[in-house]
Design an enzyme around this catalytic site. Structure first.
Site, PDB file in Angstrom:
ATOM      1  N   ASP A 165       2.110  68.464  67.451  1.00 31.53           N
ATOM      2  CA  ASP A 165       2.354  67.113  68.925  1.00 31.53           C
ATOM      3  C   ASP A 165       3.780  66.621  69.209  1.00 31.53           C
ATOM      4  O   ASP A 165       4.131  66.283  70.125  1.00 31.53           O
ATOM      5  CB  ASP A 165       1.399  65.787  68.168  1.00 31.53           C
ATOM      6  CG  ASP A 165       2.006  65.403  66.744  1.00 31.53           C
ATOM      7  OD1 ASP A 165       2.508  65.875  66.324  1.00 31.53           O
ATOM      8  OD2 ASP A 165       1.995  64.699  66.050  1.00 31.53           O
ATOM      9  N   ARG A 213       8.446  63.085  63.515  1.00 34.72           N
ATOM     10  CA  ARG A 213       7.884  62.566  62.394  1.00 34.72           C
ATOM     11  C   ARG A 213       7.058  63.031  61.787  1.00 34.72           C
ATOM     12  O   ARG A 213       6.652  63.978  61.278  1.00 34.72           O
ATOM     13  CB  ARG A 213       7.049  61.223  63.656  1.00 34.72           C
ATOM     14  CG  ARG A 213       6.337  61.336  63.677  1.00 34.72           C
ATOM     15  CD  ARG A 213       5.614  60.812  64.535  1.00 34.72           C
ATOM     16  NE  ARG A 213       3.997  60.973  65.121  1.00 34.72           N
ATOM     17  CZ  ARG A 213       4.133  60.428  65.977  1.00 34.72           C
ATOM     18  NH1 ARG A 213       4.120  59.928  66.837  1.00 34.72           N
ATOM     19  NH2 ARG A 213       3.095  60.920  66.892  1.00 34.72           N
ATOM     20  N   ASP A 214       6.686  62.336  60.223  1.00 36.94           N
ATOM     21  CA  ASP A 214       5.645  62.953  59.538  1.00 36.94           C
ATOM     22  C   ASP A 214       4.153  63.514  59.460  1.00 36.94           C
ATOM     23  O   ASP A 214       3.401  62.794  59.325  1.00 36.94           O
ATOM     24  CB  ASP A 214       5.606  61.578  58.252  1.00 36.94           C
ATOM     25  CG  ASP A 214       4.957  60.219  58.447  1.00 36.94           C
ATOM     26  OD1 ASP A 214       4.867  60.368  60.028  1.00 36.94           O
ATOM     27  OD2 ASP A 214       4.983  59.676  57.830  1.00 36.94           O
ATOM     28  N   GLU A 215       4.439  63.588  60.916  1.00 40.47           N
ATOM     29  CA  GLU A 215       3.102  64.403  61.486  1.00 40.47           C
ATOM     30  C   GLU A 215       3.202  65.862  61.954  1.00 40.47           C
ATOM     31  O   GLU A 215       2.600  67.206  60.861  1.00 40.47           O
ATOM     32  CB  GLU A 215       2.735  63.836  63.073  1.00 40.47           C
ATOM     33  CG  GLU A 215       1.650  63.602  63.173  1.00 40.47           C
ATOM     34  CD  GLU A 215       1.123  62.412  64.139  1.00 40.47           C
ATOM     35  OE1 GLU A 215       1.603  61.777  64.837  1.00 40.47           O
ATOM     36  OE2 GLU A 215      -0.299  62.585  64.425  1.00 40.47           O
ATOM     37  N   ASP A 220      -3.719  67.394  72.431  1.00 39.48           N
ATOM     38  CA  ASP A 220      -2.196  67.796  73.857  1.00 39.48           C
ATOM     39  C   ASP A 220      -1.879  69.444  73.876  1.00 39.48           C
ATOM     40  O   ASP A 220      -1.883  69.915  74.571  1.00 39.48           O
ATOM     41  CB  ASP A 220      -0.793  67.841  72.343  1.00 39.48           C
ATOM     42  CG  ASP A 220      -1.439  66.480  71.336  1.00 39.48           C
ATOM     43  OD1 ASP A 220      -2.328  66.025  71.031  1.00 39.48           O
ATOM     44  OD2 ASP A 220      -0.129  65.838  71.597  1.00 39.48           O
ATOM     45  N   TRP A 242     -10.166  66.941  73.001  1.00 37.88           N
ATOM     46  CA  TRP A 242      -9.474  67.148  71.669  1.00 37.88           C
ATOM     47  C   TRP A 242     -10.171  68.596  71.596  1.00 37.88           C
ATOM     48  O   TRP A 242      -9.505  69.514  71.667  1.00 37.88           O
ATOM     49  CB  TRP A 242      -9.338  66.369  70.650  1.00 37.88           C
ATOM     50  CG  TRP A 242      -7.667  65.626  70.742  1.00 37.88           C
ATOM     51  CD1 TRP A 242      -6.989  65.932  70.239  1.00 37.88           C
ATOM     52  CD2 TRP A 242      -7.657  64.891  71.973  1.00 37.88           C
ATOM     53  NE1 TRP A 242      -6.019  65.060  70.304  1.00 37.88           N
ATOM     54  CE2 TRP A 242      -6.334  64.383  71.571  1.00 37.88           C
ATOM     55  CE3 TRP A 242      -8.874  64.220  72.540  1.00 37.88           C
ATOM     56  CZ2 TRP A 242      -5.721  63.504  72.330  1.00 37.88           C
ATOM     57  CZ3 TRP A 242      -7.656  63.183  73.898  1.00 37.88           C
ATOM     58  CH2 TRP A 242      -6.216  62.271  73.297  1.00 37.88           C
ATOM     59  N   GLU A 267       6.413  60.959  74.078  1.00 39.77           N
ATOM     60  CA  GLU A 267       4.449  60.634  73.631  1.00 39.77           C
ATOM     61  C   GLU A 267       5.053  59.276  74.484  1.00 39.77           C
ATOM     62  O   GLU A 267       2.802  59.601  75.089  1.00 39.77           O
ATOM     63  CB  GLU A 267       5.001  60.487  72.497  1.00 39.77           C
ATOM     64  CG  GLU A 267       3.496  60.157  71.389  1.00 39.77           C
ATOM     65  CD  GLU A 267       3.498  59.703  71.001  1.00 39.77           C
ATOM     66  OE1 GLU A 267       4.907  59.003  70.221  1.00 39.77           O
ATOM     67  OE2 GLU A 267       2.752  59.508  69.727  1.00 39.77           O
ATOM     68  N   HIS A 303       7.359  65.176  72.641  1.00 41.41           N
ATOM     69  CA  HIS A 303       5.751  65.027  72.593  1.00 41.41           C
ATOM     70  C   HIS A 303       5.346  65.623  74.747  1.00 41.41           C
ATOM     71  O   HIS A 303       5.637  65.095  75.165  1.00 41.41           O
ATOM     72  CB  HIS A 303       5.446  63.841  72.924  1.00 41.41           C
ATOM     73  CG  HIS A 303       4.723  63.456  71.818  1.00 41.41           C
ATOM     74  ND1 HIS A 303       4.242  63.264  70.551  1.00 41.41           N
ATOM     75  CD2 HIS A 303       3.029  63.323  71.692  1.00 41.41           C
ATOM     76  CE1 HIS A 303       3.607  63.043  69.880  1.00 41.41           C
ATOM     77  NE2 HIS A 303       3.162  62.667  70.261  1.00 41.41           N
TER      78      HIS A 303
HETATM   79  C1  BGC Z   1      -0.559  62.631  67.826  1.00 44.64           C
HETATM   80  C2  BGC Z   1      -1.112  62.912  69.451  1.00 44.64           C
HETATM   81  C3  BGC Z   1      -2.476  63.140  68.460  1.00 44.64           C
HETATM   82  C4  BGC Z   1      -2.757  61.911  68.949  1.00 44.64           C
HETATM   83  C5  BGC Z   1      -4.579  61.791  68.731  1.00 44.64           C
HETATM   84  C6  BGC Z   1      -0.629  61.448  67.388  1.00 44.64           C
HETATM   85  O1  BGC Z   1      -0.632  60.200  66.497  1.00 44.64           O
HETATM   86  O2  BGC Z   1       0.943  62.130  67.759  1.00 44.64           O
HETATM   87  O3  BGC Z   1      -0.112  63.563  70.061  1.00 44.64           O
HETATM   88  O4  BGC Z   1      -2.991  63.984  70.072  1.00 44.64           O
HETATM   89  O5  BGC Z   1      -2.156  61.306  67.870  1.00 44.64           O
HETATM   90  O6  BGC Z   1      -5.075  60.985  69.657  1.00 44.64           O
END
Ligand code: BGC
Length: 866
Positions: free
Chosen positions: A458, A462-464, A471, A533, A744, A765
């Site tokens: 995504d 960040r911490d993701e 996506d 998704w 984003e 994003h």
């Molecule tokens: C992500 C998105 C992802 C979403 C799910 C977010 O935290 O960055 O891109 O699809 O969560 O809803």
């Protein structure tokens, strides 16, 4: 002249370490005439360049196939190089000579060849240190051939006699490690010497045990200890063979990498370096013996996606001091990777850098949107001569770098940004007369580079940084225009299938880490199967088939695709209306309630629309695979879902129950509108735009199809007007605010300069970059009419005041391009059709259709509109 060029095996040129027992061959025809079509081909495979002995000879096969011709000769052996060549004849009776030979080399196809064990340090549990491993290999005899097969639990770098192997970074990449761990193959024939040799490796936490899904405080998701796995196979000139493997005899020690975490950066103390540690002659007696882990070989698979590599370096645009007094480097481009720097100072001096995507409204360094990710580099100097450093076990998303510490005065030339991405060849380009659209295209490309780092993520900062399926799904077609994503996505889809639940549910992120972290976060407690998704399981393989003509991806993903549709069927009312479960909906749409992430379009409408779409694609997949029973079953299911959708969401007079842009876009795009109400549905969509000042309110789900829903329904002008809006919210607004990647949120930076919530505000994003598809297919007018672009559709659609546009795209058959230009009341078109394909050109001035053979074509017609 007729030649066969660009030989590729499994999408790669001369691949080393192929795990595929039935590799496929592709080639491109080169000719100086036009209308060239292949009539027959002949492929030979041999054990050497002389093709004696010959292992496989197809003889002349009457076929126009020049892509993905499957090897069907005798079973391939492990660790063996095979040469192949092709000759063809065309329909005009010309014959090509044999192509230059190409090769592929198999990896370890036979599991019984594995000897190596996973070795670890018994005391690194939970730590973020980089562990160094060292093993000796003594070779008695002249070396004919040597390969090192290696992987790690963690991320690793490996060397032989002090020379780093390969140029990939962040190996072995990220997969569903419990089911698939990829190993890499290195040709070490030249580096290995008779006598003593040393294999050295550093392994850091990476995805395996480092922080992941940081907002949930998760780490150690696959295990607590990093480990190395390596097997050296040497063939001697005297016919002997030697195998050296990681085992209990190896040594381990901490090194200068004090901390390395993907989210947090790296801390490196150069005073702890031990020169010569990975070469013979080093005294490793103070090092500890390794622990041997109880992990077998059944998850090992040969690297099957493109490696992550350094792509380019950028120099500093400016070095300034912010109002707060921070020294900040600006690279002029938001990117993913890291900084390389030079420094001179005393032992113990430090360089400390932090990374950020933006400066705040006052021009100060801004990191709040990184959430828990520290994105910090700390380097301690060894002292003396000039030192050069770049981190090796982390990556960051940034444009700005704050220099917190640096001995002496930092100068711009001391720093460069190293751009890192999965190494996929570039396939397309788009240019037109509108500079902001060109900037949009460029920003999409940068967001792709920043987020295709072994897994389609995504965001990179960040911490993701997770493989969010939604996506990836909305962006896959656009991505295919920019880069050769075939192997990248194939690898990820294997992980999707591997991590798919037994009931067919599809995790929100692939590799699936969220199910490993029991949590109460309202967005991730469920961890799988949101509409839009989970549909990645169907939409992505289908897209790869459309773009690359790759049937195998459909075959291999078929159970996964079907599993997803059946999962939904089991949860839908009467098997038709999906109105249960947790969904992200039209994520971050602007028609959301204040402070909410969820757009106004009802979940059941979105979910049923995607269910209809996925069942339709599944039916088409079954048909493409000649599975007649399933094709019929899912075609009927699709029809019933469409009927149920209409009954539930359309009134008898054609009003759609949900008056949102996204509801109308989905209904139009997925063929859900009763034919007699199509006009009304389009009108309402246009009204909804007008009511909002011509602006979109759509989120992740509606945005990708918006322009298309208009242009496919006689509203090309409205589509252009929407695309070309420059005020908030719009694609171009962010460019006028200096964006160099896709944001984003439409309101990441609001018109008044304030920022969207710090909780979730990425400036890199790619989801909204999915409009790139419309740039190529509609503005540029280049599309696949048959899978793999065997037949191309050229349909340029001038509009929006643009005076010209040019798209180039490397199809599996070779380069295609289309350029249109308004010139003195005329429309001029230039089209390039690759050999062994045909095209249809649909002329915009009167809709007439021209059939084109391969070669270059030009047209000129009077054209009033523009
Ligand atoms: C992500 C998105 C992802 C979403 C799910 C977010 O935290 O960055 O891109 O699809 O969560 O809803």
């Amino acid at each position: 002249m007729l030649e066969v060029t660009k030989l590729r095996c499994e999408y790669l040129t001369n691949p080393l370490g192929l795990g595929e027992p039935h590799p496929r061959f592709s080639w491109v025809l080169q000719a100086d005439s036009s209308n060239v079509m292949q009539k027959s081909y002949r492929v030979q495979v041999g054990a050497n360049r002389g093709f004696v002995p010959l292992l496989w000879d197809t003889e002349a096969i009457s076929s126009s196939s020049s892509i993905q011709v499957e090897y069907a000769g005798p079973a391939l052996c492990s660790c063996s190089r095979y040469f192949w060549r092709v000759k063809i004849a065309d329909t005009a009776g010309q014959e090509s000579p044999w192509s230059d030979p190409s090769w592929f080399e198999t990896a370890i196809l036979d599991r019984s060849l594995w000897k190596a064990r996973f070795i670890s340090s018994d005391d690194d549990a939970g730590s973020s240190r980089g562990m160094r491993f060292r093993g000796e290999a003594s070779v008695d005899g002249e070396i004919a051939w040597a390969r090192l097969y290696a992987t790690a639990l963690g991320i690793y770098e490996i060397s032989l006699n002090g020379a780093n192997l390969g140029d990939a970074v962040l190996m072995p990449g990220w997969t569903a490690y419990e089911k698939r761990l990829l190993y890499q193959t290195f040709d070490v024939t030249e580096l290995l010497r008779p006598g003593a040799n040393v294999i050295g490796a550093t392994v850091a936490p990476g995805w395996y045990k480092g922080d992941l899904a940081g907002w949930l405080g998760a780490r150690n998701l696959y295990g607590t200890s990093t480990a190395l796995f390596a097997q050296l196979i040497v063939r001697l000139k005297n016919g002997g063979e030697l195998v050296v493997s990681t085992d209990a005899g190896w040594k381990v020690s901490e090194g200068p990498v004090l901390m390395a975490e993907l989210y947090h950066g790296e801390s490196y103390d150069a005073r702890l370096e031990e020169p010569g540690w990975d070469a013979p002659g080093f005294d490793d007696s103070p090092w500890r013996r390794v622990a041997v882990l109880d992990r077998g070989w059944d998850t090992l698979a040969a690297q099957d996606g493109p490696p992550v590599r350094r792509q380019e370096t950028l120099s500093v645009k400016t070095l300034t001091t912010t109002p707060k007094g921070e020294r900040v480097l600006d690279f002029g481009q938001n990117l993913a990777g890291w900084v390389r720097f030079t420094v001179r100072g005393n032992a113990g001096d430090r360089v400390v850098l932090r990374h950020a995507e933006i400066l705040d409204a006052e021009g100060n360094f801004y990191t709040a949107n990184l959430r828990g990710a520290k994105a910090r580099i700390e380097y301690t100097l060894r002292g003396g001569a000039e030192e050069v450093f770049e981190p090796h076990f982390t990556s960051m998303g940034f444009r700005y770098v704050c220099i917190d510490e640096y001995p002496g005065t930092p100068r711009p030339e001391n720093f460069s940004a190293v751009v890192v991405s999965s190494d996929m060849g570039s396939t397309g380009s788009f240019e037109c007369s509108h500079p902001l659209l060109n900037a949009l295209h460029r920003n999409i490309d940068w967001s792709l580079k920043g987020n295709f780092i072994d897994v389609p993520t995504d965001c990179p900062q960040r911490d993701e940084r997770l493989g969010w399926t939604g996506d990836a799904q909305v962006f896959v077609r656009t991505a295919s225009f920019h880069r050769d994503i075939a192997s990248f996505m194939t690898k990820w889809l294997r992980d999707l299938a591997a991590d798919q639940r037994p009931d067919g549910g599809v995790p929100f992120v692939i590799p699936d880490v969220l199910s490993k972290v029991p949590n109460n976060d309202p967005h991730t407690a469920q961890s799988h199967s949101s509409s839009g998704w989970g549909d990645a399981a169907v939409i992505c393989p289908w897209t790869l088939y459309e773009v690359y003509g790759d049937r195998r991806i459909l075959e291999r993903q078929y159970e996964s695709m079907k599993g997803w549709v059946e999962y939904v069927r089991g949860r839908a009312q009467d098997g038709l209306l999906w109105n249960t479960g947790y969904h992200f909906g039209d994520w971050v749409a602007l028609d959301a309630k204040e402070g909410s992430y969820f757009g106004a379009t009802p979940n059941d409408l979105i979910a049923t629309a995607f269910y209809a779409y996925s069942s339709e694609l599944l039916a088409r997949t079954a048909a493409a695979l000649s599975r007649a029973t399933d094709a019929d079953k899912y075609r009927r299911l699709h029809e019933e879902i469409v009927r149920a959708f209409r009954a539930e969401f359309f009134t008898l007079t054609g009003r759609l129950a949900s008056r949102t842009q996204t509801a109308h876009i989905l209904a139009l795009s997925f063929g859900l509108v009763p034919p007699e109400h199509r006009g009304r549905c389009v009108e309402t969509l246009v009204e909804l735009l007008k009511e909002n000042g011509g602006h979109l309110t759509t989120g992740f789900i509606g945005t990708p199809y918006f322009c298309r829903a208009l242009s496919d329904n006689g509203r090309l002008d409205e589509a252009y007007t929407l695309l070309l809006k420059e005020d908030y919210p719009s694609w171009l607004y962010q460019i006028t605010r200096g964006a160099t990647t896709i944001w984003e949120h439409w309101d990441g930076i609001k018109p008044d300069g304030s920022l969207w919530s710090v909780n979730m505000n990425s400036f890199n994003h790619y989801a909204y970059g999915s409009v790139g598809d419309w740039l190529y297919r509609v503005v540029g007018g280049l599309d696949a009419e048959e899978p793999g672009y065997k037949k191309i559709r050229f349909e340029p659609r001038p509009g929006g005041g643009l005076t010209w546009a040019r798209v180039k795209y490397t199809t599996p058959y070779g380069p295609a391009s289309l350029e249109w230009r308004l010139e003195g009341g005329d429309l001029r078109i230039e089209a390039l059709v690759p050999h062994n394909t045909t095209a249809r050109l649909i002329l915009p001035h009167d809709g007439s259709v021209v059939a084109l053979g391969s070669g270059f074509h030009t047209f000129r017609h009077p054209y009033a509109k523009g």
